[in-house]
Write a protein that holds these residues in place. Structure first.
Motif, PDB file in Angstrom:
ATOM      1  N   LEU A 289       2.896  -4.403  -4.203  1.00  0.00           N
ATOM      2  CA  LEU A 289       2.241  -3.730  -3.075  1.00  0.00           C
ATOM      3  C   LEU A 289       3.249  -2.988  -2.216  1.00  0.00           C
ATOM      4  CD1 LEU A 289      -0.335  -6.499  -2.039  1.00  0.00           C
ATOM      5  CD2 LEU A 289      -0.800  -4.337  -3.225  1.00  0.00           C
ATOM      6  N   ALA A 290       4.438  -3.556  -2.055  1.00  0.00           N
ATOM      7  CA  ALA A 290       5.481  -2.887  -1.273  1.00  0.00           C
ATOM      8  C   ALA A 290       5.916  -1.593  -1.956  1.00  0.00           C
ATOM      9  CB  ALA A 290       6.678  -3.817  -1.099  1.00  0.00           C
ATOM     10  N   LEU A 291       6.014  -1.594  -3.273  1.00  0.00           N
ATOM     11  CA  LEU A 291       6.363  -0.377  -4.000  1.00  0.00           C
ATOM     12  C   LEU A 291       5.270   0.684  -3.814  1.00  0.00           C
ATOM     13  CD1 LEU A 291       7.773  -1.877  -7.326  1.00  0.00           C
ATOM     14  CD2 LEU A 291       9.022  -0.417  -5.731  1.00  0.00           C
ATOM     15  N   ARG A 292       4.037   0.259  -3.868  1.00  0.00           N
ATOM     16  CA  ARG A 292       2.927   1.205  -3.688  1.00  0.00           C
ATOM     17  C   ARG A 292       2.969   1.831  -2.295  1.00  0.00           C
ATOM     18  NH1 ARG A 292      -1.832   2.090  -6.361  1.00  0.00           N
ATOM     19  NH2 ARG A 292      -3.482   3.094  -5.135  1.00  0.00           N
ATOM     20  N   ARG A 293       3.215   0.988  -1.280  1.00  0.00           N
ATOM     21  CA  ARG A 293       3.243   1.500   0.092  1.00  0.00           C
ATOM     22  C   ARG A 293       4.430   2.434   0.331  1.00  0.00           C
ATOM     23  NH1 ARG A 293       1.878  -3.991   1.230  1.00  0.00           N
ATOM     24  NH2 ARG A 293       4.086  -4.423   1.648  1.00  0.00           N
ATOM     25  N   SER A 294       5.484   2.258  -0.441  1.00  0.00           N
ATOM     26  CA  SER A 294       6.699   3.032  -0.179  1.00  0.00           C
ATOM     27  C   SER A 294       6.779   4.324  -0.979  1.00  0.00           C
ATOM     28  CB  SER A 294       7.933   2.170  -0.501  1.00  0.00           C
ATOM     29  OG  SER A 294       8.034   1.930  -1.892  1.00  0.00           O
ATOM     30  N   ARG A 295       5.720   4.694  -1.678  1.00  0.00           N
ATOM     31  CA  ARG A 295       5.776   5.881  -2.526  1.00  0.00           C
ATOM     32  C   ARG A 295       6.214   7.139  -1.768  1.00  0.00           C
ATOM     33  NH1 ARG A 295       0.200   5.321  -6.116  1.00  0.00           N
ATOM     34  NH2 ARG A 295       0.843   3.461  -7.344  1.00  0.00           N
ATOM     35  N   ALA A 296       5.614   7.359  -0.633  1.00  0.00           N
ATOM     36  CA  ALA A 296       5.923   8.591   0.111  1.00  0.00           C
ATOM     37  C   ALA A 296       7.388   8.608   0.548  1.00  0.00           C
ATOM     38  CB  ALA A 296       4.995   8.726   1.318  1.00  0.00           C
TER      39      ALA A 296
ATOM     40  N   ASP B 267       9.873   6.871  -0.754  1.00  0.00           N
ATOM     41  CA  ASP B 267      10.739   6.927  -1.927  1.00  0.00           C
ATOM     42  C   ASP B 267      10.771   8.344  -2.496  1.00  0.00           C
ATOM     43  OD1 ASP B 267      11.242   4.262  -1.645  1.00  0.00           O
ATOM     44  OD2 ASP B 267      10.007   3.600  -3.331  1.00  0.00           O
ATOM     45  N   ARG B 268       9.626   9.013  -2.453  1.00  0.00           N
ATOM     46  CA  ARG B 268       9.591  10.388  -2.945  1.00  0.00           C
ATOM     47  C   ARG B 268      10.456  11.282  -2.071  1.00  0.00           C
ATOM     48  NH1 ARG B 268       4.257  14.350  -3.482  1.00  0.00           N
ATOM     49  NH2 ARG B 268       5.329  16.006  -4.636  1.00  0.00           N
ATOM     50  N   ALA B 269      10.389  11.077  -0.764  1.00  0.00           N
ATOM     51  CA  ALA B 269      11.181  11.903   0.156  1.00  0.00           C
ATOM     52  C   ALA B 269      12.682  11.666  -0.030  1.00  0.00           C
ATOM     53  CB  ALA B 269      10.771  11.610   1.596  1.00  0.00           C
TER      54      ALA B 269
ATOM     55  N   GLY C 246      14.070  10.538  -2.807  1.00  0.00           N
ATOM     56  CA  GLY C 246      14.458  10.807  -4.181  1.00  0.00           C
ATOM     57  C   GLY C 246      14.935   9.581  -4.937  1.00  0.00           C
ATOM     58  N   ARG C 247      14.609   8.400  -4.436  1.00  0.00           N
ATOM     59  CA  ARG C 247      15.041   7.174  -5.105  1.00  0.00           C
ATOM     60  C   ARG C 247      14.148   6.019  -4.658  1.00  0.00           C
ATOM     61  NH1 ARG C 247      18.108   4.062  -1.461  1.00  0.00           N
ATOM     62  NH2 ARG C 247      18.582   5.156   0.479  1.00  0.00           N
ATOM     63  N   THR C 248      14.212   4.933  -5.389  1.00  0.00           N
ATOM     64  CA  THR C 248      13.523   3.709  -5.003  1.00  0.00           C
ATOM     65  C   THR C 248      14.447   2.936  -4.077  1.00  0.00           C
ATOM     66  OG1 THR C 248      12.324   3.626  -7.112  1.00  0.00           O
ATOM     67  CG2 THR C 248      12.456   1.581  -5.846  1.00  0.00           C
ATOM     68  N   ARG C 249      14.033   2.758  -2.849  1.00  0.00           N
ATOM     69  CA  ARG C 249      14.942   2.274  -1.809  1.00  0.00           C
ATOM     70  C   ARG C 249      15.116   0.764  -1.796  1.00  0.00           C
ATOM     71  NH1 ARG C 249      12.642   2.861   2.759  1.00  0.00           N
ATOM     72  NH2 ARG C 249      10.613   3.037   1.754  1.00  0.00           N
ATOM     73  N   GLU C 250      14.184   0.039  -2.427  1.00  0.00           N
ATOM     74  CA  GLU C 250      14.282  -1.416  -2.411  1.00  0.00           C
ATOM     75  C   GLU C 250      13.974  -1.961  -3.785  1.00  0.00           C
ATOM     76  OE1 GLU C 250      12.834  -3.848   1.037  1.00  0.00           O
ATOM     77  OE2 GLU C 250      11.467  -4.692  -0.454  1.00  0.00           O
ATOM     78  N   GLY C 251      14.719  -2.996  -4.177  1.00  0.00           N
ATOM     79  CA  GLY C 251      14.454  -3.614  -5.469  1.00  0.00           C
ATOM     80  C   GLY C 251      15.670  -4.312  -6.032  1.00  0.00           C
TER      81      GLY C 251
END
Length: 372
Positions: free
Chosen positions: A250-257, A259-261, A263-268
């Protein structure tokens, strides 16, 4: 407890060696000679007995001898209580089939290099690791993951699958029209794999810390205190794994915008880091002297060797590159005695044979001469 030992090593067109055949009959093997003679190249060849690209993380093409065929051969006989096993890593010359490195165990091609972990576990310490505590987090994460892999052979596959899913998600996020179905599937995969990686890392750190604490007062090397940053700032890894996976998804889903801005996945799991402290001085290892950092690292690697033996059921093979030159004679002798007490096979390098006098007659002393 059984131990794996390399009995023979054959090289063909590997690094500076057109061909080479060596035989070992001791728990200690010392390669000594001038800088540039090819000592570390031998350790690199031995490191290919484990999954990955070896102690230098070089491309396979870089390992092929310049002026040679463009391919290489590394073949070793690894002995254990079950007998000798022949392990072969081969890079075919350009244009040949297959065109990439292939691994064989007793003439049978393996599906993945992870099968090498069923033969032996190889651990190493090199001068390039001297900046581990002060360098970027990615270096410590790779160091941590190699430690995990030595006790949990599935960790490497989880990590590569996670990286693949993350790259796919990042690529989809960069597109003008994002596919929600694909993204959701990738995020579910990342959550499952990432949480499994985080839990495996946490368990390794817990077991290693216990092993270090048990050696308090007995080790000639300073003790380290370890802290793990999982990469999941908002997730509770102490809860049930399925609940944590859902929380991460759910956190990945919420962070899409965001992360897109960015250019990377910020958490994981790809953001994890290992913090190491000099326990006796209650200070970060990065603030310790160069000598103290080296001693801490040696102690950490030796504690890990003990843990690997305990968890895997057989003793690992140690590759120690230029380790003796940085120690005073007393601590050098203590290192040799401690390695001997572990019952492992240790390959070491040095420019001067006198650095290894404390080994007495316990080692195969092999001079390595300068080559063209």
């Amino acid at each position: 407890m059984p131990s794996s030992r390399v009995e023979t090593l054959r090289l063909g067109d590997f690094r500076n060696y057109p061909s080479l055949d060596l035989t070992f009959d001791s728990g200690f093997v010392v390669f000594f000679g001038d800088n540039g003679a090819g000592k570390t190249n031998l350790l690199e060849a031995l490191s290919l007995l484990s999954p990955g690209r070896g102690i230098r993380r070089a491309t396979y093409g870089e390992m092929a001898r310049q002026g040679g065929s463009g391919g290489f051969l590394v073949r070793a006989a690894v002995a254990s209580t079950d007998g000798a096993t022949r392990v072969e890593s081969r890079l075919s010359p350009p244009g040949a089939v297959p065109a990439s490195r292939n691994v064989r165990i007793d003439e049978t091609a393996v599906k993945t290099a992870d099968e090498l972990l069923e033969i032996c576990r190889v651990l190493w310490l090199t001068p390039a690791m001297d900046g581990l505590f002060t360098g970027p987090g990615g270096d410590r994460r790779r160091f941590l993951d190699r430690m995990v892999l030595a006790v949990d052979p599935a960790h490497g596959r989880r990590a590569s699958d996670y990286e693949r899913a993350m790259r796919s998600r990042n690529r989809l996020l960069s597109e003008d029209r994002m596919d929600d179905g694909w993204l959701s599937g990738l995020e579910a995969q990342m959550a499952e794999l990432g949480v499994a990686m985080a839990l495996a890392r946490a368990e390794l750190v817990r077991m290693l810390a216990a092993k270090i604490d048990a050696a308090a007062g007995a080790s000639p090397f300073p003790l380290a205190r370890l802290e793990l940053a999982s990469g999941y700032e908002s997730a509770d890894l102490a809860g049930a794994a399925l609940d944590t996976e859902e929380e991460v998804r759910l956190a990945l889903r919420r962070s899409r915008a965001l992360d897109r801005a960015s250019g990377r996945t910020r958490e994981g799991a790809h953001r994890a880091d290992l913090a190491v402290f000099f326990a006796a001085k209650a200070m970060p290892a990065a603030l310790a002297s160069t000598g103290e950092q080296k001693a801490l690292l040696i102690g950490l690697v030796l504690a890990h060797a003990q843990l690997v033996a305990q968890v895997s059921g057989f003793r690992p093979i140690l590759l120690l590159d230029e380790v003796a030159a940085h120690l005073d004679p007393g601590r050098r002798g203590a290192l040799f005695d401690l390695v001997a007490s572990l019952g492992v096979q240790a390959f070491m390098t040095g420019t001067d044979a006198q650095l290894f006098e404390a080994l007495g007659g316990r080692a195969n002393m092999i001079p390595i001469g300068a080559t063209d």
